[in-house]
Design a protein around this motif. Structure first.
Motif, PDB file in Angstrom:
ATOM      1  N   ARG A   1       2.766   0.648  -0.342  1.00 43.22           N
ATOM      2  CA  ARG A   1       2.356  -0.431  -1.310  1.00 43.22           C
ATOM      3  C   ARG A   1       0.968  -0.675  -1.577  1.00 43.22           C
ATOM      4  O   ARG A   1       0.205  -0.736  -0.921  1.00 43.22           O
ATOM      5  CB  ARG A   1       2.931  -1.939  -0.731  1.00 43.22           C
TER       6      ARG A   1
ATOM      7  N   ARG B   1       5.263 -16.157  -8.234  1.00 43.09           N
ATOM      8  CA  ARG B   1       5.119 -17.628  -8.004  1.00 43.09           C
ATOM      9  C   ARG B   1       3.855 -18.392  -8.512  1.00 43.09           C
ATOM     10  O   ARG B   1       4.070 -19.277  -9.082  1.00 43.09           O
ATOM     11  CB  ARG B   1       5.423 -18.038  -6.504  1.00 43.09           C
TER      12      ARG B   1
ATOM     13  N   LYS C   1       9.026 -15.279   7.423  1.00 46.58           N
ATOM     14  CA  LYS C   1       8.201 -15.906   6.329  1.00 46.58           C
ATOM     15  C   LYS C   1       8.499 -17.301   6.551  1.00 46.58           C
ATOM     16  O   LYS C   1       9.547 -17.711   7.101  1.00 46.58           O
ATOM     17  CB  LYS C   1       8.887 -15.260   4.977  1.00 46.58           C
TER      18      LYS C   1
ATOM     19  N   HIS D   1      11.583  -8.700  -8.609  1.00 50.66           N
ATOM     20  CA  HIS D   1      10.647  -8.071  -9.494  1.00 50.66           C
ATOM     21  C   HIS D   1      10.869  -6.661  -9.719  1.00 50.66           C
ATOM     22  O   HIS D   1      11.443  -6.159  -9.024  1.00 50.66           O
ATOM     23  CB  HIS D   1       9.367  -8.492  -9.233  1.00 50.66           C
TER      24      HIS D   1
ATOM     25  N   SER E   1       6.134 -11.030  -5.340  1.00 52.11           N
ATOM     26  CA  SER E   1       6.914 -12.159  -5.707  1.00 52.11           C
ATOM     27  C   SER E   1       5.912 -13.311  -5.600  1.00 52.11           C
ATOM     28  O   SER E   1       5.968 -14.453  -6.226  1.00 52.11           O
ATOM     29  CB  SER E   1       7.722 -12.544  -4.715  1.00 52.11           C
ATOM     30  N   THR E   2       4.811 -13.124  -4.580  1.00 51.45           N
ATOM     31  CA  THR E   2       4.003 -14.453  -4.367  1.00 51.45           C
ATOM     32  C   THR E   2       2.979 -14.392  -5.875  1.00 51.45           C
ATOM     33  O   THR E   2       3.017 -15.489  -6.389  1.00 51.45           O
ATOM     34  CB  THR E   2       2.765 -13.886  -3.368  1.00 51.45           C
TER      35      THR E   2
ATOM     36  N   ASP F   1       3.969  -2.773   3.764  1.00 51.37           N
ATOM     37  CA  ASP F   1       3.333  -3.959   4.568  1.00 51.37           C
ATOM     38  C   ASP F   1       4.505  -4.559   5.626  1.00 51.37           C
ATOM     39  O   ASP F   1       4.138  -4.941   6.549  1.00 51.37           O
ATOM     40  CB  ASP F   1       3.330  -4.938   3.282  1.00 51.37           C
TER      41      ASP F   1
ATOM     42  N   LEU G   1       3.347   0.148  -7.998  1.00 53.04           N
ATOM     43  CA  LEU G   1       3.454  -1.069  -8.777  1.00 53.04           C
ATOM     44  C   LEU G   1       2.707  -2.250  -8.057  1.00 53.04           C
ATOM     45  O   LEU G   1       3.553  -2.589  -7.163  1.00 53.04           O
ATOM     46  CB  LEU G   1       4.996  -1.385  -9.300  1.00 53.04           C
TER      47      LEU G   1
HETATM   48  P1  ATP Z   1       6.327 -12.237  -1.174  1.00 56.37           P
HETATM   49  O1  ATP Z   1       5.177 -12.024  -2.357  1.00 56.37           O
HETATM   50  O2  ATP Z   1       7.092 -13.374  -1.306  1.00 56.37           O
HETATM   51  O3  ATP Z   1       5.967 -11.808   0.383  1.00 56.37           O
HETATM   52  P2  ATP Z   1       7.465  -9.620  -1.935  1.00 56.37           P
HETATM   53  O4  ATP Z   1       7.033  -9.259  -3.353  1.00 56.37           O
HETATM   54  O5  ATP Z   1       6.751  -8.511  -0.721  1.00 56.37           O
HETATM   55  O6  ATP Z   1       7.472 -11.216  -1.696  1.00 56.37           O
HETATM   56  P3  ATP Z   1      10.050  -9.151  -0.458  1.00 56.37           P
HETATM   57  O7  ATP Z   1      11.298  -9.674  -1.023  1.00 56.37           O
HETATM   58  O8  ATP Z   1       9.449  -9.814   0.627  1.00 56.37           O
HETATM   59  O9  ATP Z   1       8.897  -9.084  -1.667  1.00 56.37           O
HETATM   60  O10 ATP Z   1       9.994  -7.527  -0.548  1.00 56.37           O
HETATM   61  C1  ATP Z   1      11.124  -6.759   0.126  1.00 56.37           C
HETATM   62  C2  ATP Z   1      10.779  -5.402   0.369  1.00 56.37           C
HETATM   63  O11 ATP Z   1      10.339  -4.890  -0.948  1.00 56.37           O
HETATM   64  C3  ATP Z   1       9.871  -5.198   1.411  1.00 56.37           C
HETATM   65  O12 ATP Z   1      10.091  -4.021   2.089  1.00 56.37           O
HETATM   66  C4  ATP Z   1       8.654  -4.924   0.475  1.00 56.37           C
HETATM   67  O13 ATP Z   1       7.559  -4.256   1.222  1.00 56.37           O
HETATM   68  C5  ATP Z   1       8.975  -4.219  -0.534  1.00 56.37           C
HETATM   69  N1  ATP Z   1       8.380  -4.425  -1.843  1.00 56.37           N
HETATM   70  C6  ATP Z   1       8.207  -5.663  -2.460  1.00 56.37           C
HETATM   71  N2  ATP Z   1       7.231  -5.431  -3.413  1.00 56.37           N
HETATM   72  C7  ATP Z   1       6.975  -3.925  -3.620  1.00 56.37           C
HETATM   73  C8  ATP Z   1       6.450  -3.143  -4.454  1.00 56.37           C
HETATM   74  N3  ATP Z   1       5.585  -3.862  -5.584  1.00 56.37           N
HETATM   75  N4  ATP Z   1       6.190  -2.009  -4.391  1.00 56.37           N
HETATM   76  C9  ATP Z   1       6.962  -1.463  -3.225  1.00 56.37           C
HETATM   77  N5  ATP Z   1       7.696  -1.987  -2.316  1.00 56.37           N
HETATM   78  C10 ATP Z   1       7.752  -3.487  -2.499  1.00 56.37           C
END
Ligand code: ATP
Length: 223
Positions: A139, A191, A51, A21, A187-188, A114, A183
């Motif tokens: 985040r 989905r 996960k 995303h 991904s959650t 996170d 931002l």
């Molecule tokens: P899910 O919601 O399925 O847990 P996610 O959106 O956290 O997924 P990941 O593919 O697990 O996405 O994230 C990969 C990396 O990108 C991780 O280090 C996560 O912290 C970082 N990341 C994801 N979304 C963001 C965001 N919006 N801003 C900054 N870092 C992000």
């Protein structure tokens, strides 16, 4: 621009990308600029150890990454974790990158706050900093959560730098924290939206949305 005497710097963004995303893409873009990176490799996790097993295959998740980054010459897909069996441990990926690239390259592992709060649970986590630098970004959702475990506080104290030149002068060993545009996209959330037939427009590129639609990826699943 980078001086030729400096080591090439390669960013590494590992993730489940279920789906990729704009939070991922914007983080990679802003870190590239802040740290003067030569490339960013997006590395989809085939079997994420921390996960639940994603219902969408690694091949689909990887195909969506490929589409999302196609128009950015700085970004590339590395599907090395799809070619391994078993859990996709970052330490194994970094070791294979070190074999592929020369020692004279700085690797910078990107991590959202996170992910970092659980970094001490990663397989052989203490060895990771011997293979790369780490760039942390805050985040939005976890900005005000509980303090870091003591062991990670100590880890940060031992490796933290505010000087981004340190990442070019040594090829491993530093942790930096960078501010990026927050931002609040996950991904959650994508989905969940798709499962309830809501739109995910403006959360991920249109070609990713088209791929999801063509392959009917999230309409009946939430993991
Ligand atoms: P899910 O919601 O399925 O847990 P996610 O959106 O956290 O997924 P990941 O593919 O697990 O996405 O994230 C990969 C990396 O990108 C991780 O280090 C996560 O912290 C970082 N990341 C994801 N979304 C963001 C965001 N919006 N801003 C900054 N870092 C992000």
């Amino acid at each position: 621009m980078k001086k030729s005497a400096h080591k090439p710097l390669i960013g590494i963004l590992g993730g489940t990308f279920n789906p990729i995303h704009f939070g991922h893409l914007r983080m990679a873009q802003e870190l590239s600029e802040a740290l003067n990176l030569n490339k960013v490799r997006f590395i989809p996790s085939a079997n994420p150890p921390h996960k639940p097993t994603p219902l969408v295959t690694a091949e689909h998740r990887s195909a969506m990454v490929k589409l999302a980054i196609a128009d950015n010459p700085l970004f590339e897909l590395d599907d090395c974790e799809l070619r391994r069996t078993g859990a996709s441990y970052t330490i194994d990926t970094l070791q294979s990158l070190r074999e592929e690239l020369t020692e004279n390259v700085s690797l910078v592992l990107f991590m959202g706050s996170d992910a970092f709060t659980k970094f001490n649970t990663w397989h052989r986590w203490q060895e990771i900093i011997d293979l790369c630098h780490i760039a942390l970004v805050r985040r939005p959702l976890v900005a005000n959560k509980a303090p870091l475990p003591n062991v990670l506080e100590t880890f940060l104290r031992n490796h933290y730098t505010e000087d981004v030149n340190d990442l070019q002068d040594s090829s491993t060993g530093f942790v930096t924290m960078q501010s990026i545009t927050p931002l609040d996209i996950s991904s959650t959330a994508i989905r969940n939206a798709l499962q309830y037939n809501h739109s995910a427009r403006y959360l991920t590129p249109n070609n990713v949305l088209e791929y999801i639609d063509t392959h009917q990826l999230y309409h009946t699943t939430i993991t």
